[in-house]
Design an enzyme around this catalytic site. Structure first.
Site, PDB file in Angstrom:
ATOM      1  N   GLU A  98       0.840  -1.201   0.000  1.00 24.63           N
ATOM      2  CA  GLU A  98       0.000   0.000   0.000  1.00 24.63           C
ATOM      3  C   GLU A  98       0.878   1.256   0.000  1.00 24.63           C
ATOM      4  O   GLU A  98       1.781   1.402   0.825  1.00 24.63           O
ATOM      5  CB  GLU A  98      -0.955  -0.004   1.203  1.00 24.63           C
ATOM      6  CG  GLU A  98      -0.364   0.499   2.483  1.00 24.63           C
ATOM      7  CD  GLU A  98      -1.330   0.514   3.657  1.00 24.63           C
ATOM      8  OE1 GLU A  98      -1.877   1.586   3.944  1.00 24.63           O
ATOM      9  OE2 GLU A  98      -1.489  -0.527   4.306  1.00 24.63           O
TER      10      GLU A  98
ATOM     11  N   ASP B 105      -0.020  -1.972   6.042  1.00 23.62           N
ATOM     12  CA  ASP B 105       0.324  -1.487   7.380  1.00 23.62           C
ATOM     13  C   ASP B 105      -0.458  -2.238   8.457  1.00 23.62           C
ATOM     14  O   ASP B 105      -1.574  -2.691   8.226  1.00 23.62           O
ATOM     15  CB  ASP B 105       0.004   0.018   7.500  1.00 23.62           C
ATOM     16  CG  ASP B 105       0.922   0.863   6.631  1.00 23.62           C
ATOM     17  OD1 ASP B 105       1.933   0.320   6.149  1.00 23.62           O
ATOM     18  OD2 ASP B 105       0.627   2.054   6.432  1.00 23.62           O
TER      19      ASP B 105
ATOM     20  N   ASP C 264      -2.339  -1.391  10.821  1.00 18.51           N
ATOM     21  CA  ASP C 264      -3.298  -0.510  11.507  1.00 18.51           C
ATOM     22  C   ASP C 264      -4.668  -0.691  10.860  1.00 18.51           C
ATOM     23  O   ASP C 264      -4.850  -1.544   9.989  1.00 18.51           O
ATOM     24  CB  ASP C 264      -2.829   0.956  11.453  1.00 18.51           C
ATOM     25  CG  ASP C 264      -2.711   1.476  10.017  1.00 18.51           C
ATOM     26  OD1 ASP C 264      -3.116   0.755   9.080  1.00 18.51           O
ATOM     27  OD2 ASP C 264      -2.221   2.606   9.829  1.00 18.51           O
TER      28      ASP C 264
ATOM     29  N   ASP D 150      -6.439   1.244   8.802  1.00 18.77           N
ATOM     30  CA  ASP D 150      -6.444   1.514   7.358  1.00 18.77           C
ATOM     31  C   ASP D 150      -5.827   0.356   6.577  1.00 18.77           C
ATOM     32  O   ASP D 150      -6.326  -0.052   5.536  1.00 18.77           O
ATOM     33  CB  ASP D 150      -5.667   2.804   7.047  1.00 18.77           C
ATOM     34  CG  ASP D 150      -6.583   4.024   7.125  1.00 18.77           C
ATOM     35  OD1 ASP D 150      -7.801   3.815   7.239  1.00 18.77           O
ATOM     36  OD2 ASP D 150      -6.075   5.156   7.081  1.00 18.77           O
TER      37      ASP D 150
END
Length: 650
Positions: free
Chosen positions: A432, A511, A513, A515
């Protein structure tokens, strides 16, 4: 065999085919693998025996319990495995069933007409792969028992008491020297038992987890029971999609001695979600039963639409796939001697089944369309729209494929390819953002690792028309970089062509997290809906970057969860001064330098990759439609149950 003997399930019905020796030497040959999948397969083998009793009309209650230490107990109320002397083996039939591979009543056609477990290897294989197994049989007013250690009996079958109960209880402890994974997942077992309850209406299955008590001292327990069978199954799978017709279309018949049960529903979506089963086995590659369903659906609906002059204004030729857009269906057939073929031996090859399913669907659908003209018009209108959208999608798809890997040119400009060209050793990381992409490019091994950065959140394909998907640059880049394209197979269904697949490992690297999780789910949705074959072939993986680096002076440790972080803090702290210790939380891959990313996440010698598998296609279908659809409450509930770090605002 006399009618009396057919109903008499005794020692003489147990047939012996071959010995047990090879199971421990090559366990993966018998149960698929020695990881999580194989571990859970042991439970299914034992439950299959109980289901066979249920199919023969002798059992309606099956209890599965996960015991402390990850042992499993399965108890049914069937007739109980025969305990008399086996005529050829000269020992108890119970011992033969438990210690000889492929021994069982299911090979005697008069005892079990159809058998779910026939695809498997039987309870003796479970016995061979368990450090300890205890079987108790409740039969003829007595309780018979025998125990085993790695498949070998510890004593002869003996009577240990009296009981008016009947059935079989098998308790086993998987061998941790064989299995890489030893912890049972409640949800995995829950999905399979729920599926079995829908596929075998009227049978109660329960699952209890006794590994840890709840606050009130009870144990987490679920009961699965279905009166409506496949009609309820389709409603469950399609629960978060918007219905096009009020309720599922359902039929059940017995054609040419083949029991056929089918249910399907139309929704406002664009994907075809067809789940097929033979003797309770999920045939993920389809086969003759699926071909029969598709053939009858297309022929009957088209004939009706032409008679009603509903296709007169359509300028393009209608095709089979147009009739299946937005269709969710389940096909279940019971076949006495199934022939399985295909890559994973999950494609039904029996030709006689095609005709049985075709006739069943045609008769049922003709009646349904005549009796429900309003719903019939809604379905045909949807088909017309689907044909128009298909024409647009074909143009978009051809554009992608013309510009793509087939021409040998035009790989995406953002792709940093690897120098080797053998797909078996090449891997691609879907990363990403450009920042993480840059770090990954610097940290990778250029020989066999390619990097494709994805900009922002890719399209949610769950809610998009197919031609919009090919218009999306990020999706287009993925198809082109991977070298795959969608073609129409001999049955007229769209299928992913892997002939020019450029990488055998496709790794989603996002990532750690919220998102990152969302982007990963969007990518997984794309693969599940349009590139499922890559998942089924074992090519899709998820990278696991660390969440923390715990550092003190020159010493440091990477940690993948909070427990690991706390342990590392204690280990690096001296004299209890934990505040000399620095904890870095990696919110994004871009926060690591190239060397850190390589050694934690990309280096094959040190990284951990999670392979994406399909334990239950029907459950995956339901979850993707729920997570990526419009219905908020079920998604919120799912996130609250499963979230590790999500905080939901009131």
């Amino acid at each position: 065999m006399s009618e009396e003997n057919k109903n008499n399930y005794g020692a003489e019905n147990i047939q012996v085919l071959e010995g047990l020796e090879a199971v421990r030497k090559r366990p993966a040959m018998y149960i698929g693998d020695i990881g999580t999948k194989g571990l859970h397969h042991l439970v299914y083998e034992v439950v299959d025996n109980s289901i066979d009793e249920a199919l023969a009309g002798h059992c309606d209650d099956i209890k599965v319990t996960i015991l402390p230490g990850n042992a499993i107990r399965v108890l049914d109320n069937g007739r109980g495995i025969p305990t008399g002397m086996h005529p050829k083996e000269k020992k108890s039939a119970l011992e033969v069933v438990m210690t000889v591979l492929h021994a069982g009543g299911k090979f005697d056609k008069d005892t079990y007409k159809v058998s779910g477990g026939l695809h498997g290897v039987g309870v003796s294989c479970v016995n061979a792969l368990s450090t300890h197994l205890n079987v108790r049989v409740f039969r003829e007013g007595k309780i018979f028992q025998q125990e085993y250690s790695i498949g070998k009996p510890l004593y002869d079958v003996k009577v240990i008491g009296e009981s008016d109960q009947r059935g079989t209880e098998v308790t086993f402890q998987p061998d941790d020297t064989i299995f890489q994974a030893t912890e049972y997942n409640f949800e995995t077992l829950q999905n399979r038992l729920r599926e079995l309850a829908y596929l075998n209406k009227g049978i109660k299955l329960s699952l209890t987890d006794e590994r840890e008590a709840l606050e009130d001292g009870s144990f987490h327990s679920e009961i699965f029971f279905s009166e409506g069978g496949l009609k309820e199954f389709v409603t469950y799978i399609d629960g978060t999609r918007e219905k096009l017709i009020p309720e599922a279309v359902y039929c059940e018949s017995d054609k040419f001695g083949i029991p056929v049960e089918i249910a399907f529903q139309y929704n406002t979506g664009y994907a075809e979600n067809l789940h097929s089963y033979v003797n309770n086995i999920n045939t993920i590659e389809g086969g003759t039963h699926v071909a029969g369903f598709r053939r009858a659906l297309t022929r009957t609906l088209k004939s009706y639409a032409e008679k009603q002059k509903l296709l007169d204004k359509l300028k393009i030729e209608i095709s089979g796939e147009d009739f299946r857009e937005g269709l969710t269906g389940v096909i279940s057939v019971k076949v006495a001697e199934p022939q399985f073929e295909g890559q994973t031996k999950t494609k039904l090859g029996n030709n006689e089944v095609m005709g049985a399913v075709d006739q069943t669907v045609a008769e049922m659908l003709e009646n349904y369309l005549e009796e429900h003209p309003k719903e019939a018009k809604i379905i045909v209108d949807k088909v017309v729209l689907a044909a128009q959208a298909r024409a647009a999608a074909r143009k978009a798809r051809e554009m992608v494929q013309r510009k793509g890997a087939m021409s040998g040119m035009g790989l995406p400009g953002k792709l940093s390819d690897c120098s080797k060209t053998d797909p078996k050793i090449c891997e691609i990381f879907l990363v990403e953002g450009d920042s993480a992409g840059g770090t990954a490019k610097q940290g990778r091994d250029r020989e066999f690792q390619a990097i494709l950065p994805l900009r922002g959140k890719i399209l949610n394909v769950e809610k998009a028309l197919e031609h919009k998907i090919y218009d999306n640059e990020e999706v287009r880049n993925m198809f082109t970089a991977l070298g795959v394209h969608i073609a129409t197979n001999e049955e007229g269904a769209k299928e992913l062509n892997l002939d020019n697949l450029r990488y055998h490992k496709i790794v989603i690297m996002t990532d750690a997290d919220v998102d990152g999780s969302h982007i990963r789910t969007l990518i997984l949705t794309l693969f599940f809906r349009y590139m499922k074959k890559l998942i089924e072939s074992g090519h899709l993986y998820i990278a696991t970057p660390p969440l923390y680096m715990v550092k003190k002076g020159k010493d440091f440790k990477y940690c993948w969860d909070d427990a690991g972080r706390d342990a590392a803090v204690k280990e690096l702290a001296k004299e209890g001064k934990e505040d000399s210790v620095h904890v870095q939380r990696y919110k994004g891959l871009g926060e690591m330098n190239a060397e850190q990313l390589w050694e934690t996440t990309m280096d094959p010698a040190r990284r951990t990759l999670k392979q994406v598998t399909l334990d239950s296609a029907a459950e995956a279908d339901r979850i993707f439609s729920m997570l990526m659809g419009d219905d908020v409450p079920p998604r919120r509930e799912f996130i609250e149950t499963h979230a590790k770090y999500a905080k939901i605002d009131a």
